[in-house]
Design an enzyme around this catalytic site. Sequence first.
Site, PDB file in Angstrom:
ATOM      1  N   GLU A  20      17.062 -47.524 -23.605  1.00  0.00           N
ATOM      2  CA  GLU A  20      16.431 -47.720 -24.904  1.00  0.00           C
ATOM      3  C   GLU A  20      16.125 -46.345 -25.476  1.00  0.00           C
ATOM      4  O   GLU A  20      15.458 -45.526 -24.840  1.00  0.00           O
ATOM      5  CB  GLU A  20      15.139 -48.532 -24.832  1.00  0.00           C
ATOM      6  CG  GLU A  20      14.583 -48.780 -26.247  1.00  0.00           C
ATOM      7  CD  GLU A  20      13.223 -49.429 -26.287  1.00  0.00           C
ATOM      8  OE1 GLU A  20      12.722 -49.643 -27.418  1.00  0.00           O
ATOM      9  OE2 GLU A  20      12.645 -49.714 -25.220  1.00  0.00           O
ATOM     10  N   ASP A  95      14.003 -43.539 -36.947  1.00  0.00           N
ATOM     11  CA  ASP A  95      13.510 -42.897 -38.158  1.00  0.00           C
ATOM     12  C   ASP A  95      14.603 -42.922 -39.224  1.00  0.00           C
ATOM     13  O   ASP A  95      15.707 -42.420 -38.996  1.00  0.00           O
ATOM     14  CB  ASP A  95      13.122 -41.447 -37.852  1.00  0.00           C
ATOM     15  CG  ASP A  95      12.304 -40.802 -38.963  1.00  0.00           C
ATOM     16  OD1 ASP A  95      12.529 -41.161 -40.139  1.00  0.00           O
ATOM     17  OD2 ASP A  95      11.474 -39.941 -38.665  1.00  0.00           O
ATOM     18  N   LYS A  99      14.679 -39.233 -47.229  1.00  0.00           N
ATOM     19  CA  LYS A  99      15.073 -38.225 -48.210  1.00  0.00           C
ATOM     20  C   LYS A  99      16.546 -37.834 -48.028  1.00  0.00           C
ATOM     21  O   LYS A  99      17.005 -37.641 -46.900  1.00  0.00           O
ATOM     22  CB  LYS A  99      14.193 -36.985 -48.083  1.00  0.00           C
ATOM     23  CG  LYS A  99      12.731 -37.225 -48.450  1.00  0.00           C
ATOM     24  CD  LYS A  99      11.931 -35.947 -48.348  1.00  0.00           C
ATOM     25  CE  LYS A  99      10.472 -36.178 -48.721  1.00  0.00           C
ATOM     26  NZ  LYS A  99       9.667 -34.930 -48.618  1.00  0.00           N
ATOM     27  N   ASP A 131      14.119 -51.694 -40.378  1.00  0.00           N
ATOM     28  CA  ASP A 131      13.512 -52.400 -41.501  1.00  0.00           C
ATOM     29  C   ASP A 131      13.759 -51.639 -42.804  1.00  0.00           C
ATOM     30  O   ASP A 131      13.160 -51.953 -43.835  1.00  0.00           O
ATOM     31  CB  ASP A 131      11.998 -52.558 -41.289  1.00  0.00           C
ATOM     32  CG  ASP A 131      11.281 -51.221 -41.269  1.00  0.00           C
ATOM     33  OD1 ASP A 131      11.907 -50.218 -40.870  1.00  0.00           O
ATOM     34  OD2 ASP A 131      10.099 -51.176 -41.650  1.00  0.00           O
TER      35      ASP A 131
END
Length: 323
Positions: A20, A95, A99, A131
Site C-alpha cells: 500500500e 495527493d 495546481k 476523490d
Amino acid sequence: MPWPVDWAQLFEREAPLHVEVGFGGGQFLLALARERPSMNLVGLEISLPSLRKTAHKLERAQLPNVRLIQGGVETFLWALCPLGALAGIYINFPDPWPKAAHHHRRVINPRFLHLAATRMMPGAVLEIATDHAEYAEVITEVLADTPYFVSRQPTPFVTEDHERVRTKYELKALAEGRTCYYFKWQRNDVPAPDNFPIPEEVEMPHVVLRSPLTLDEMSARFEPHYLAADEGEIKFIELFQSSHDGKLLVDVYVHEAALSQRVCLTLRSRRSGDVVIGLHEVGFPRPTVGIHRAVRALADWIVSLHSEAAIVNSTVHPVIGEQ
C-alpha cells in the site's frame, strides 16, 4: 536494505507480496493484513508520525505479515523490487497536486505505470482511489493508454465500493459530499521493457586535491548553486565550517534515477596541505553514482577557484571521471 530486497527472507516466509502506497492512518493497511493473512504486505509512507502511529497499531494487533518502510514509491519499486515481485499495489487518495505547476508531482503517470508493470506479475492487482474529479480523469486517461493493465470491471472506475475498508480521509470526503472514484485494474501479460535497472551501489568516493587556497578562503568563495544533467540534478545548498578544526561541511541534495538523497560532503586538510573531499556518514547515505557526481562536481568547483589547483587522486566512479 539491499538492492533489491529478498522479500521472502525479510518476511521469513514465501507469500504473495502486496504494497500500500501512502498508508496514512493505517486503517486500510491493517484491515487488509487481517483479511489476507496469507499475503506479505508492505506499507509505504513518507510521514514519520504516520509510520510511528501505524507501527504501534501493528504491534497491538500482532500482525506478523506487515512491514513498514519510509520512502517514496518510485524508489521502492525501482531499487527494492525485483522483476515480477509484486502481486498487488494499492494507492488510496494520493495527493492530487491540484495546481497546474505541480501536476508533474502526481504519482499516477505513464512512467509510473511502466515501472510498476515491470515489478508486477501477470494478474497482479492495481487499485487506486481518489476523490479529486480532475485527477480521476487523468488516471482514466493514463490507464487507458498503457498497454500493461486492464480493468477488472466493465468501466474504468466505479463510484461505489461497499466491500473496501474506508480510510479516515475517505470517510471525511464522503461526509462532505465528494464523489470517490475507485479504479480496479490488473496487470496483463504484455511484456514491459525493463528500462529501470536496479541502481548500482559503488565504493565510497573521495578526491584529493592540491590548492593554494585555504579552507577559510574556499568557504568565503562558496555560493549555493545548482547543476542539472540527463543523469539527474545536484544542489549545493549551504556550507558550514567547524569551529574546532576548520573542516568544511557542504549540504547537498542529489537526485538521480530511482532515488534522491540529502547528504553532507566534507572538506578537510591534511598535514601535507592537500584537501580531501569525502562523503560524511550522517544520514547513512548510499554511495551511488549520483553521489560520485556530486563529489566530482565539488572538486571541479574548487579547482576552478585557482589556476594552480589540481586533483591529485580520486576514487570517483570511472564513468564520472571520463566526462
